[in-house]
Design a protein around this motif. Structure first.
Motif, PDB file in Angstrom:
ATOM      1  N   ALA A   1       0.824  -1.208   0.000  1.00 38.94           N
ATOM      2  CA  ALA A   1       0.000   0.000   0.000  1.00 38.94           C
ATOM      3  C   ALA A   1       0.861   1.263   0.000  1.00 38.94           C
ATOM      4  N   LEU A   2       2.012   1.212   0.654  1.00 37.00           N
ATOM      5  CA  LEU A   2       2.859   2.397   0.743  1.00 37.00           C
ATOM      6  C   LEU A   2       3.860   2.510  -0.399  1.00 37.00           C
ATOM      7  N   VAL A   3       4.510   1.407  -0.728  1.00 38.51           N
ATOM      8  CA  VAL A   3       5.626   1.448  -1.664  1.00 38.51           C
ATOM      9  C   VAL A   3       5.280   0.832  -3.024  1.00 38.51           C
ATOM     10  N   GLY A   4       4.262  -0.022  -3.047  1.00 41.86           N
ATOM     11  CA  GLY A   4       3.881  -0.655  -4.304  1.00 41.86           C
ATOM     12  C   GLY A   4       4.374  -2.070  -4.445  1.00 41.86           C
ATOM     13  N   THR A   5       5.152  -2.538  -3.462  1.00 43.79           N
ATOM     14  CA  THR A   5       5.625  -3.913  -3.467  1.00 43.79           C
ATOM     15  C   THR A   5       5.629  -4.455  -2.038  1.00 43.79           C
ATOM     16  N   GLY A   6       5.195  -5.705  -1.898  1.00 41.78           N
ATOM     17  CA  GLY A   6       5.157  -6.342  -0.586  1.00 41.78           C
ATOM     18  C   GLY A   6       6.522  -6.687  -0.031  1.00 41.78           C
ATOM     19  N   GLY A   7       7.552  -6.542  -0.852  1.00 42.04           N
ATOM     20  CA  GLY A   7       8.913  -6.859  -0.410  1.00 42.04           C
ATOM     21  C   GLY A   7       9.729  -5.635  -0.036  1.00 42.04           C
ATOM     22  N   ALA A   8       9.069  -4.489   0.150  1.00 42.39           N
ATOM     23  CA  ALA A   8       9.796  -3.250   0.475  1.00 42.39           C
ATOM     24  C   ALA A   8      10.536  -3.388   1.807  1.00 42.39           C
ATOM     25  N   ASP A   9      11.681  -2.707   1.914  1.00 45.95           N
ATOM     26  CA  ASP A   9      12.412  -2.731   3.187  1.00 45.95           C
ATOM     27  C   ASP A   9      12.062  -1.481   4.008  1.00 45.95           C
ATOM     28  N   LYS A  10      12.571  -1.451   5.237  1.00 45.26           N
ATOM     29  CA  LYS A  10      12.237  -0.363   6.162  1.00 45.26           C
ATOM     30  C   LYS A  10      12.663   1.006   5.636  1.00 45.26           C
ATOM     31  N   LYS A  11      13.780   1.081   4.953  1.00 46.12           N
ATOM     32  CA  LYS A  11      14.234   2.368   4.418  1.00 46.12           C
ATOM     33  C   LYS A  11      13.276   2.888   3.345  1.00 46.12           C
ATOM     34  N   GLN A  12      12.751   1.985   2.540  1.00 45.20           N
ATOM     35  CA  GLN A  12      11.786   2.390   1.509  1.00 45.20           C
ATOM     36  C   GLN A  12      10.495   2.896   2.153  1.00 45.20           C
ATOM     37  N   ILE A  13      10.051   2.218   3.200  1.00 47.00           N
ATOM     38  CA  ILE A  13       8.845   2.644   3.931  1.00 47.00           C
ATOM     39  C   ILE A  13       9.072   4.037   4.505  1.00 47.00           C
ATOM     40  N   GLN A  14      10.207   4.234   5.157  1.00 48.68           N
ATOM     41  CA  GLN A  14      10.491   5.524   5.782  1.00 48.68           C
ATOM     42  C   GLN A  14      10.608   6.637   4.744  1.00 48.68           C
ATOM     43  N   ALA A  15      11.174   6.332   3.592  1.00 51.56           N
ATOM     44  CA  ALA A  15      11.275   7.334   2.524  1.00 51.56           C
ATOM     45  C   ALA A  15       9.885   7.723   2.025  1.00 51.56           C
ATOM     46  N   MET A  16       9.013   6.741   1.861  1.00 46.93           N
ATOM     47  CA  MET A  16       7.664   7.035   1.392  1.00 46.93           C
ATOM     48  C   MET A  16       6.875   7.812   2.446  1.00 46.93           C
ATOM     49  N   LEU A  17       7.133   7.556   3.715  1.00 43.86           N
ATOM     50  CA  LEU A  17       6.477   8.340   4.769  1.00 43.86           C
ATOM     51  C   LEU A  17       6.854   9.817   4.648  1.00 43.86           C
ATOM     52  N   GLY A  18       8.105  10.079   4.284  1.00 45.04           N
ATOM     53  CA  GLY A  18       8.548  11.456   4.083  1.00 45.04           C
ATOM     54  C   GLY A  18       7.826  12.142   2.931  1.00 45.04           C
ATOM     55  N   VAL A  19       7.455  11.356   1.928  1.00 41.56           N
ATOM     56  CA  VAL A  19       6.713  11.900   0.782  1.00 41.56           C
ATOM     57  C   VAL A  19       5.242  12.126   1.154  1.00 41.56           C
ATOM     58  N   LEU A  20       4.649  11.133   1.808  1.00 38.61           N
ATOM     59  CA  LEU A  20       3.220  11.207   2.141  1.00 38.61           C
ATOM     60  C   LEU A  20       2.919  12.144   3.304  1.00 38.61           C
ATOM     61  N   LEU A  21       3.874  12.264   4.230  1.00 38.06           N
ATOM     62  CA  LEU A  21       3.697  13.115   5.413  1.00 38.06           C
ATOM     63  C   LEU A  21       4.896  14.067   5.502  1.00 38.06           C
ATOM     64  N   PRO A  22       4.954  15.078   4.633  1.00 34.13           N
ATOM     65  CA  PRO A  22       6.123  15.967   4.577  1.00 34.13           C
ATOM     66  C   PRO A  22       6.487  16.548   5.946  1.00 34.13           C
ATOM     67  N   GLY A  23       7.774  16.505   6.238  1.00 34.36           N
ATOM     68  CA  GLY A  23       8.276  17.071   7.490  1.00 34.36           C
ATOM     69  C   GLY A  23       8.143  16.163   8.699  1.00 34.36           C
ATOM     70  N   VAL A  24       7.625  14.945   8.512  1.00 31.90           N
ATOM     71  CA  VAL A  24       7.442  14.046   9.650  1.00 31.90           C
ATOM     72  C   VAL A  24       8.786  13.714  10.283  1.00 31.90           C
ATOM     73  N   ARG A  25       8.812  13.730  11.597  1.00 31.32           N
ATOM     74  CA  ARG A  25       9.988  13.285  12.362  1.00 31.32           C
ATOM     75  C   ARG A  25       9.603  11.979  13.030  1.00 31.32           C
ATOM     76  N   LEU A  26      10.282  10.921  12.654  1.00 31.65           N
ATOM     77  CA  LEU A  26       9.940   9.593  13.145  1.00 31.65           C
ATOM     78  C   LEU A  26      10.609   9.315  14.487  1.00 31.65           C
ATOM     79  N   ALA A  27       9.828   8.778  15.415  1.00 27.58           N
ATOM     80  CA  ALA A  27      10.343   8.439  16.739  1.00 27.58           C
ATOM     81  C   ALA A  27      11.174   7.159  16.711  1.00 27.58           C
ATOM     82  N   GLY A  28      11.181   6.465  15.592  1.00 28.92           N
ATOM     83  CA  GLY A  28      11.947   5.227  15.455  1.00 28.92           C
ATOM     84  C   GLY A  28      11.299   4.318  14.443  1.00 28.92           C
ATOM     85  N   PRO A  29      11.927   3.177  14.161  1.00 28.54           N
ATOM     86  CA  PRO A  29      11.414   2.281  13.125  1.00 28.54           C
ATOM     87  C   PRO A  29      10.037   1.698  13.448  1.00 28.54           C
ATOM     88  N   ASP A  30       9.758   1.447  14.716  1.00 28.50           N
ATOM     89  CA  ASP A  30       8.447   0.901  15.078  1.00 28.50           C
ATOM     90  C   ASP A  30       7.358   1.955  14.888  1.00 28.50           C
TER      91      ASP A  30
END
Length: 158
Positions: free
Chosen positions: A110-139
């Motif tokens: 749903a986020l990256v377009g592939t079920g095999g995405a890694d955590k870095k790809q997820i975090q990068a897409m979060l930056g696109v979908l939620l501009p300026g987001v500061r993540l508290a960590g990988p969880d």
């Protein structure tokens, strides 16, 4: 609509809150609940429950979404994850929220377009979908991804 996503874990449970207005998503908050590994399991679960209840009360979401359990190589790890997931589901249900559950591969797709995405790809897409987001960590990042998945699939989930 305010949506909370949860990525359950006994050591760290991630949580992420987003707002959905039409097709627009915005970041509200995110964080991680950590439990003390030195405590007995019941005390850790109680601490997780209390912390999640506080997060839910603070942000007053309209809906919740939880990542489904994946099977680890170590059955003990899977069981501990299951305990934390049960607490997460209970906390949302106790608050009277409708709860959806999503498989990890579906969240990634749903986020990256592939079920095999890694955590870095997820975090990068979060930056696109939620501009300026500061993540508290990988969880917390994973929890935001679960919330976004729910926001995208909300119409079809009903």
């Amino acid at each position: 609509m305010i949506i909370i996503g949860l990525d359950p874990g006994l050591t760290a449970t991630g949580w992420g809150v987003i707002a959905k207005a039409g097709s627009r998503l915005s970041h509200v908050a995110n964080g991680q609940v950590r439990t003390d590994a030195a405590l007995p399991l019941p005390d850790r679960l109680a601490a997780l429950d209390a912390a999640l209840a506080e997060v839910i009360a603070r942000h007053r979401p309209d809906a919740g979404a939880v990542e489904e359990v994946f099977v680890n190589v170590n059955p003990q790890s899977t069981l501990k994850l299951g305990h934390a997931r049960g607490v997460a589901l209970l906390a949302l249900a106790r608050a009277g929220l409708p709860v959806a559950e999503y498989a990890t591969k579906l969240v990634k797709k749903a986020l990256v377009g592939t079920g095999g995405a890694d955590k870095k790809q997820i975090q990068a897409m979060l930056g696109v979908l939620l501009p300026g987001v500061r993540l508290a960590g990988p969880d917390a990042a994973d929890a935001l991804a679960v919330a976004i998945t729910h926001a995208h699939l909300l119409g079809s989930h009903r």
